[in-house]
Design a protein around this motif. Structure first.
Motif, PDB file in Angstrom:
ATOM      1  N   LEU A  85       0.821  -1.215   0.000  1.00 14.34           N
ATOM      2  CA  LEU A  85       0.000   0.000   0.000  1.00 14.34           C
ATOM      3  C   LEU A  85       0.853   1.261   0.000  1.00 14.34           C
ATOM      4  N   LEU A  86       1.945   1.246   0.737  1.00 16.97           N
ATOM      5  CA  LEU A  86       2.849   2.387   0.752  1.00 16.97           C
ATOM      6  C   LEU A  86       3.477   2.592  -0.630  1.00 16.97           C
ATOM      7  N   CYS A  87       3.909   1.505  -1.255  1.00 18.42           N
ATOM      8  CA  CYS A  87       4.486   1.596  -2.602  1.00 18.42           C
ATOM      9  C   CYS A  87       3.467   2.114  -3.612  1.00 18.42           C
ATOM     10  N   MET A  88       2.246   1.590  -3.524  1.00 17.18           N
ATOM     11  CA  MET A  88       1.184   2.072  -4.416  1.00 17.18           C
ATOM     12  C   MET A  88       0.978   3.573  -4.255  1.00 17.18           C
ATOM     13  N   LEU A  89       0.917   4.010  -3.033  1.00 15.73           N
ATOM     14  CA  LEU A  89       0.705   5.420  -2.738  1.00 15.73           C
ATOM     15  C   LEU A  89       1.860   6.273  -3.266  1.00 15.73           C
ATOM     16  N   GLU A  90       3.079   5.856  -2.990  1.00 16.23           N
ATOM     17  CA  GLU A  90       4.253   6.629  -3.414  1.00 16.23           C
ATOM     18  C   GLU A  90       4.359   6.697  -4.940  1.00 16.23           C
ATOM     19  N   VAL A  91       4.216   5.552  -5.606  1.00 14.68           N
ATOM     20  CA  VAL A  91       4.285   5.532  -7.071  1.00 14.68           C
ATOM     21  C   VAL A  91       3.123   6.327  -7.659  1.00 14.68           C
ATOM     22  N   GLY A  92       1.930   6.145  -7.120  1.00 13.07           N
ATOM     23  CA  GLY A  92       0.753   6.856  -7.612  1.00 13.07           C
ATOM     24  C   GLY A  92       0.864   8.362  -7.474  1.00 13.07           C
ATOM     25  N   ILE A  93       1.386   8.823  -6.346  1.00 13.05           N
ATOM     26  CA  ILE A  93       1.544  10.275  -6.141  1.00 13.05           C
ATOM     27  C   ILE A  93       2.540  10.851  -7.144  1.00 13.05           C
ATOM     28  N   GLY A  94       3.652  10.165  -7.336  1.00 12.59           N
ATOM     29  CA  GLY A  94       4.642  10.634  -8.306  1.00 12.59           C
ATOM     30  C   GLY A  94       4.076  10.682  -9.710  1.00 12.59           C
ATOM     31  N   GLU A  95       3.351   9.633 -10.084  1.00 11.23           N
ATOM     32  CA  GLU A  95       2.758   9.552 -11.422  1.00 11.23           C
ATOM     33  C   GLU A  95       1.677  10.625 -11.594  1.00 11.23           C
ATOM     34  N   PHE A  96       0.878  10.842 -10.582  1.00 15.32           N
ATOM     35  CA  PHE A  96      -0.163  11.871 -10.639  1.00 15.32           C
ATOM     36  C   PHE A  96       0.474  13.262 -10.822  1.00 15.32           C
ATOM     37  N   GLY A  97       1.524  13.524 -10.070  1.00 15.68           N
ATOM     38  CA  GLY A  97       2.201  14.815 -10.183  1.00 15.68           C
ATOM     39  C   GLY A  97       2.759  15.060 -11.569  1.00 15.68           C
ATOM     40  N   VAL A  98       3.367  14.030 -12.135  1.00 14.27           N
ATOM     41  CA  VAL A  98       3.992  14.186 -13.450  1.00 14.27           C
ATOM     42  C   VAL A  98       2.956  14.206 -14.571  1.00 14.27           C
ATOM     43  N   VAL A  99       2.079  13.206 -14.607  1.00 14.58           N
ATOM     44  CA  VAL A  99       1.167  13.061 -15.750  1.00 14.58           C
ATOM     45  C   VAL A  99      -0.022  14.014 -15.674  1.00 14.58           C
ATOM     46  N   THR A 100      -0.683  14.067 -14.530  1.00 16.68           N
ATOM     47  CA  THR A 100      -1.906  14.865 -14.431  1.00 16.68           C
ATOM     48  C   THR A 100      -1.615  16.335 -14.151  1.00 16.68           C
ATOM     49  N   VAL A 101      -0.808  16.603 -13.138  1.00 16.42           N
ATOM     50  CA  VAL A 101      -0.575  17.995 -12.731  1.00 16.42           C
ATOM     51  C   VAL A 101       0.308  18.740 -13.739  1.00 16.42           C
ATOM     52  N   VAL A 102       1.390  18.101 -14.196  1.00 14.72           N
ATOM     53  CA  VAL A 102       2.296  18.752 -15.152  1.00 14.72           C
ATOM     54  C   VAL A 102       1.905  18.423 -16.589  1.00 14.72           C
ATOM     55  N   GLY A 103       1.649  17.141 -16.861  1.00 12.25           N
ATOM     56  CA  GLY A 103       1.446  16.677 -18.226  1.00 12.25           C
ATOM     57  C   GLY A 103       0.226  17.217 -18.936  1.00 12.25           C
ATOM     58  N   VAL A 104      -0.929  17.165 -18.283  1.00 19.38           N
ATOM     59  CA  VAL A 104      -2.156  17.599 -18.967  1.00 19.38           C
ATOM     60  C   VAL A 104      -2.101  19.077 -19.355  1.00 19.38           C
ATOM     61  N   PRO A 105      -1.741  19.996 -18.456  1.00 20.79           N
ATOM     62  CA  PRO A 105      -1.651  21.402 -18.890  1.00 20.79           C
ATOM     63  C   PRO A 105      -0.610  21.603 -20.008  1.00 20.79           C
ATOM     64  N   LEU A 106       0.519  20.906 -19.924  1.00 22.70           N
ATOM     65  CA  LEU A 106       1.540  21.004 -20.968  1.00 22.70           C
ATOM     66  C   LEU A 106       1.008  20.467 -22.289  1.00 22.70           C
ATOM     67  N   PHE A 107       0.353  19.347 -22.238  1.00 19.93           N
ATOM     68  CA  PHE A 107      -0.249  18.730 -23.412  1.00 19.93           C
ATOM     69  C   PHE A 107      -1.263  19.670 -24.068  1.00 19.93           C
ATOM     70  N   LYS A 108      -2.133  20.261 -23.257  1.00 21.37           N
ATOM     71  CA  LYS A 108      -3.142  21.187 -23.785  1.00 21.37           C
ATOM     72  C   LYS A 108      -2.490  22.432 -24.386  1.00 21.37           C
ATOM     73  N   LEU A 109      -1.429  22.913 -23.772  1.00 27.87           N
ATOM     74  CA  LEU A 109      -0.711  24.082 -24.287  1.00 27.87           C
ATOM     75  C   LEU A 109      -0.088  23.784 -25.647  1.00 27.87           C
ATOM     76  N   VAL A 110       0.576  22.645 -25.760  1.00 22.83           N
ATOM     77  CA  VAL A 110       1.210  22.267 -27.029  1.00 22.83           C
ATOM     78  C   VAL A 110       0.158  22.098 -28.113  1.00 22.83           C
ATOM     79  N   LEU A 111      -0.924  21.395 -27.797  1.00 26.82           N
ATOM     80  CA  LEU A 111      -1.961  21.180 -28.811  1.00 26.82           C
ATOM     81  C   LEU A 111      -2.667  22.473 -29.213  1.00 26.82           C
ATOM     82  N   SER A 112      -2.806  23.410 -28.279  1.00 28.45           N
ATOM     83  CA  SER A 112      -3.471  24.667 -28.623  1.00 28.45           C
ATOM     84  C   SER A 112      -2.588  25.531 -29.523  1.00 28.45           C
ATOM     85  N   LYS A 113      -1.273  25.451 -29.341  1.00 29.48           N
ATOM     86  CA  LYS A 113      -0.366  26.265 -30.154  1.00 29.48           C
ATOM     87  C   LYS A 113       0.025  25.578 -31.454  1.00 29.48           C
TER      88      LYS A 113
END
Length: 164
Positions: free
Chosen positions: A126-154
């Motif tokens: 459970l600790l590993c799931m939480l740690e990996v999930g938080i890192g992945e959420f930060g990179v893909v959802t928090v950073v990735g989605v806004p970056l992805f939308k910015l690139v596609l809009s431009k």
């Protein structure tokens, strides 16, 4: 597969592997911020990117510190994630599809990589799931989605494969 697709697949694989290996202190371990995972959102645009992402992850894991366990489980997690990201816009046809798609890598990596860390390194699941999930959420959802939308809009055609 035409030459354009082969080249783009190779470029995606090389960028994924180079980012992961180049930023290895952040990329490996129970708490990881694998910035290359931002690229997983490429699969949202075109299924052809799934191959490049999977190969890039395989190369990064071949050269990473965790050996066969990460080569098998980590690469499988990327393949599953990329596939699920790719099918999401076919299932959800609204402006929130990219946000939903960004959660698949979080779930897939949390479960698959968390299980790998538990089985092979005897770390608490459970600790590993939480740690990996938080890192992945930060990179893909928090950073990735806004970056992805910015690139596609431009640059709306930037991520699409052209037919030769």
């Amino acid at each position: 597969m035409n030459t354009d697709r082969i080249v783009k697949t190779a470029i995606v694989a090389a960028i994924y592997a180079a980012l992961t290996i180049g930023l290895s202190p952040l990329s490996y371990g129970p708490i990881q911020f694998r910035l290359s995972e931002v690229l997983i959102l490429l699969a949202f645009v075109n299924s052809d990117y799934i191959v490049g992402l999977t190969i890039g992850c395989l190369i990064a894991n071949l050269l990473g510190p965790y050996g066969l366990a990460d080569i098998a489980f980590g690469t499988f997690a990327t393949l599953v994630s990329a596939y699920l990201v790719n099918v999401t816009p076919k299932l959800i046809k609204n402006k929130y599809a990219i946000w939903v798609a960004s959660l698949w890598p979080v779930l897939a990596n949390a479960v698959i990589v968390g299980l790998m860390l538990n089985i092979f390194f005897k770390l608490p699941f459970l600790l590993c799931m939480l740690e990996v999930g938080i890192g992945e959420f930060g990179v893909v959802t928090v950073v990735g989605v806004p970056l992805f939308k910015l690139v596609l809009s431009k640059y709306p055609g930037f991520l699409n494969f052209k037919e030769a």
